[in-house]
Design a protein around this motif. Structure first.
Motif, PDB file in Angstrom:
ATOM      1  N   VAL A 111       0.856  -1.179   0.000  1.00 33.25           N
ATOM      2  CA  VAL A 111       0.000   0.000   0.000  1.00 33.25           C
ATOM      3  C   VAL A 111       0.894   1.232   0.000  1.00 33.25           C
ATOM      4  CG1 VAL A 111      -0.175   0.031   2.533  1.00 33.25           C
ATOM      5  CG2 VAL A 111      -1.898   1.213   1.153  1.00 33.25           C
ATOM      6  N   ALA A 112       0.482   2.259  -0.745  1.00 33.99           N
ATOM      7  CA  ALA A 112       1.289   3.468  -0.842  1.00 33.99           C
ATOM      8  C   ALA A 112       0.410   4.707  -0.934  1.00 33.99           C
ATOM      9  CB  ALA A 112       2.211   3.400  -2.062  1.00 33.99           C
ATOM     10  N   VAL A 143       4.574   2.409  -7.855  1.00 35.86           N
ATOM     11  CA  VAL A 143       4.344   1.233  -7.005  1.00 35.86           C
ATOM     12  C   VAL A 143       3.498   0.201  -7.735  1.00 35.86           C
ATOM     13  CG1 VAL A 143       3.191   0.425  -4.898  1.00 35.86           C
ATOM     14  CG2 VAL A 143       4.651   2.454  -4.823  1.00 35.86           C
ATOM     15  N   ALA A 144       2.438   0.664  -8.406  1.00 37.97           N
ATOM     16  CA  ALA A 144       1.580  -0.261  -9.142  1.00 37.97           C
ATOM     17  C   ALA A 144       2.360  -0.996 -10.229  1.00 37.97           C
ATOM     18  CB  ALA A 144       0.401   0.498  -9.754  1.00 37.97           C
ATOM     19  N   ALA A 145       3.198  -0.260 -10.959  1.00 40.28           N
ATOM     20  CA  ALA A 145       3.991  -0.873 -12.032  1.00 40.28           C
ATOM     21  C   ALA A 145       5.032  -1.843 -11.476  1.00 40.28           C
ATOM     22  CB  ALA A 145       4.671   0.213 -12.863  1.00 40.28           C
ATOM     23  N   ALA A 146       5.700  -1.440 -10.393  1.00 43.13           N
ATOM     24  CA  ALA A 146       6.718  -2.302  -9.796  1.00 43.13           C
ATOM     25  C   ALA A 146       6.094  -3.569  -9.225  1.00 43.13           C
ATOM     26  CB  ALA A 146       7.468  -1.538  -8.698  1.00 43.13           C
ATOM     27  N   ALA A 147       4.944  -3.420  -8.572  1.00 40.69           N
ATOM     28  CA  ALA A 147       4.256  -4.582  -8.011  1.00 40.69           C
ATOM     29  C   ALA A 147       3.851  -5.557  -9.128  1.00 40.69           C
ATOM     30  CB  ALA A 147       3.033  -4.138  -7.223  1.00 40.69           C
ATOM     31  N   LYS A 148       3.359  -5.005 -10.231  1.00 41.24           N
ATOM     32  CA  LYS A 148       2.950  -5.852 -11.353  1.00 41.24           C
ATOM     33  C   LYS A 148       4.137  -6.629 -11.917  1.00 41.24           C
ATOM     34  CE  LYS A 148       0.419  -5.787 -15.720  1.00 41.24           C
ATOM     35  NZ  LYS A 148      -0.303  -4.941 -16.720  1.00 41.24           N
ATOM     36  N   LEU A 149       5.302  -5.981 -11.991  1.00 40.75           N
ATOM     37  CA  LEU A 149       6.503  -6.649 -12.509  1.00 40.75           C
ATOM     38  C   LEU A 149       6.881  -7.857 -11.655  1.00 40.75           C
ATOM     39  CD1 LEU A 149       8.725  -3.585 -13.514  1.00 40.75           C
ATOM     40  CD2 LEU A 149       8.013  -5.439 -15.037  1.00 40.75           C
ATOM     41  N   PHE A 150       6.591  -7.773 -10.353  1.00 39.00           N
ATOM     42  CA  PHE A 150       6.933  -8.875  -9.446  1.00 39.00           C
ATOM     43  C   PHE A 150       5.708  -9.741  -9.108  1.00 39.00           C
ATOM     44  CE2 PHE A 150      10.508  -6.036  -8.822  1.00 39.00           C
ATOM     45  CZ  PHE A 150      11.586  -6.921  -8.731  1.00 39.00           C
ATOM     46  N   HIS A 151       4.630  -9.546  -9.881  1.00 38.01           N
ATOM     47  CA  HIS A 151       3.404 -10.340  -9.724  1.00 38.01           C
ATOM     48  C   HIS A 151       2.843 -10.236  -8.301  1.00 38.01           C
ATOM     49  CE1 HIS A 151       4.451 -11.999 -13.629  1.00 38.01           C
ATOM     50  NE2 HIS A 151       5.642 -12.330 -13.150  1.00 38.01           N
ATOM     51  N   LYS A 152       2.806  -8.983  -7.796  1.00 44.61           N
ATOM     52  CA  LYS A 152       2.294  -8.724  -6.460  1.00 44.61           C
ATOM     53  C   LYS A 152       1.146  -7.713  -6.513  1.00 44.61           C
ATOM     54  CE  LYS A 152       6.652  -9.917  -4.217  1.00 44.61           C
ATOM     55  NZ  LYS A 152       7.673  -9.558  -3.209  1.00 44.61           N
ATOM     56  N   LYS A 153       0.400  -7.584  -5.428  1.00 42.19           N
ATOM     57  CA  LYS A 153      -0.769  -6.709  -5.364  1.00 42.19           C
ATOM     58  C   LYS A 153      -0.391  -5.329  -4.832  1.00 42.19           C
ATOM     59  CE  LYS A 153      -4.384  -8.258  -3.339  1.00 42.19           C
ATOM     60  NZ  LYS A 153      -5.235  -8.893  -2.301  1.00 42.19           N
ATOM     61  N   SER A 154      -1.115  -4.304  -5.290  1.00 41.61           N
ATOM     62  CA  SER A 154      -0.871  -2.946  -4.788  1.00 41.61           C
ATOM     63  C   SER A 154      -2.191  -2.233  -4.533  1.00 41.61           C
ATOM     64  CB  SER A 154      -0.026  -2.136  -5.787  1.00 41.61           C
ATOM     65  OG  SER A 154      -0.709  -1.981  -7.024  1.00 41.61           O
ATOM     66  N   ILE A 190      -4.284   6.911   6.500  1.00 43.26           N
ATOM     67  CA  ILE A 190      -5.136   5.959   5.785  1.00 43.26           C
ATOM     68  C   ILE A 190      -4.313   4.748   5.354  1.00 43.26           C
ATOM     69  CG2 ILE A 190      -6.553   5.592   3.721  1.00 43.26           C
ATOM     70  CD1 ILE A 190      -7.297   8.582   3.872  1.00 43.26           C
ATOM     71  N   ALA A 191      -3.139   5.026   4.791  1.00 46.34           N
ATOM     72  CA  ALA A 191      -2.266   3.939   4.334  1.00 46.34           C
ATOM     73  C   ALA A 191      -1.776   3.094   5.507  1.00 46.34           C
ATOM     74  CB  ALA A 191      -1.079   4.510   3.555  1.00 46.34           C
ATOM     75  N   ASP A 224       2.355  -4.252   3.033  1.00 46.91           N
ATOM     76  CA  ASP A 224       3.628  -3.588   3.310  1.00 46.91           C
ATOM     77  C   ASP A 224       3.505  -2.128   2.866  1.00 46.91           C
ATOM     78  OD1 ASP A 224       6.197  -3.342   4.165  1.00 46.91           O
ATOM     79  OD2 ASP A 224       7.062  -4.823   2.810  1.00 46.91           O
ATOM     80  N   LEU A 225       3.740  -1.180   3.777  1.00 49.54           N
ATOM     81  CA  LEU A 225       3.593   0.246   3.470  1.00 49.54           C
ATOM     82  C   LEU A 225       4.848   0.783   2.789  1.00 49.54           C
ATOM     83  CD1 LEU A 225       2.140   2.988   3.736  1.00 49.54           C
ATOM     84  CD2 LEU A 225       3.109   3.178   6.040  1.00 49.54           C
TER      85      LEU A 225
END
Length: 285
Positions: free
Chosen positions: A68-69, A79-90, A126-127, A137-138
């Motif tokens: 979360v960011a 963050v969304a792009a980096a998470a997608k590259l590692f197949h993770k949720k954001s 909020i985050a 993970d923040l």
């Protein structure tokens, strides 16, 4: 203070997933300013800003599968792009008045958006609550070691590019919000050119780093006024970033929205570049 070796390690860690963005020259701008200016075109980075550098450095070292960011837009896209590259949720906490292009960018990379009112709510809180109750993970937008080191990778590229053309800079103007980019960049550049003067550039009325440097303590913006520079509306410098910046930065500079709009026009006409307001403050200065 972090070492150049830590920044180089971060660069090695993320280099396969980022663009080595070019440096640009403009004869017209040089004549107009009676200077020899080089531009680092980080607006050509993946997602359109430097933010993916820090996000990649953070996520690549985390074992968590969800992140979360809080962000006005660029950090969210990174963050969304980096998470997608590692197949993770954001999950991204964004202001309800964020530019549509940034909202669509986050959605393109599969990020889940939680909107907030930037004038009445605290995106960090909020985050933090999402992190606490959902186990995400923040990823802070700037005040974090791995974020700073990742942003510092831009400095490694600048050093390599300028050394190739035997260009020794004497002044650097860098856009500044919470201070993540300029702290990492400065640590890298100062390792090569110790006498270099590095100036943070901020929007008028949101020049918390400029005032903080003058007062030698973190200053909080209380009278929040509108600015087109949505990416740079930090109320106060980060604690970690300011601990670095107060030791190595020269005085701050602030520019008006009108000057930023003029810079955007010059960037388009003379550099043939589309630059968002937060990225144009350095050109305005």
């Amino acid at each position: 203070m972090f070492s150049i070796f830590q920044i180089k390690d971060a660069y090695k860690r993320i280099s396969n997933n980022i663009n080595n963005t070019p440096i640009l020259f403009s004869d017209r701008i040089n004549q107009f300013t009676n200077s020899n200016i080089i531009f680092k075109a980080e607006n050509l980075q993946r997602t359109g800003s430097f933010k993916i550098r820090g996000a990649l450095n953070f996520i690549s070292q985390s074992k968590n599968k969800s992140f979360v960011a809080p962000s006005s837009g660029n950090h969210a896209q990174g963050v969304a792009a980096a998470a997608k590259l590692f197949h993770k949720k954001s999950k991204l906490v964004m202001p309800s008045d964020a530019p549509l292009s940034k909202i669509e960018g986050v959605k393109f990379y599969g990020g889940d958006i939680v909107f907030y009112n930037r004038y009445e709510e605290d995106r960090i809180e909020i985050a933090k609550n999402i992190s606490k109750y959902k186990g995400y993970d923040l990823i802070p937008p700037y005040d974090n070691k791995d974020i700073i080191l990742g942003q510092g990778s831009l400095g490694i590229e600048v050093i390599e590019q300028l050394k190739k053309i035997d260009f020794v800079p004497d002044i650097v103007l860098c856009c500044c919000g919470g201070g993540g980019l300029i702290s990492g960049l400065s640590l890298a550049l100062k390792s090569e050119w110790s006498d270099l003067k590095i100036h943070p550039v901020e929007p008028k009325f949101w020049d918390d780093t400029k005032i903080s440097l003058e007062k030698n303590r973190r200053y909080l913006i209380k009278n929040k006024k509108y600015s087109i520079c949505d990416a740079l509306l930090a109320e106060t410098p980060g604690k970690l970033t300011f601990d670095i910046n107060k030791k190595i930065l020269s005085e701050g500079i602030s520019v008006s929205d009108r000057e930023v709009m003029k810079a955007i026009k010059i960037g388009y006409e003379w550099l043939k570049m589309v630059i968002e307001p937060g990225g144009a403050v350095a050109l305005a200065a």
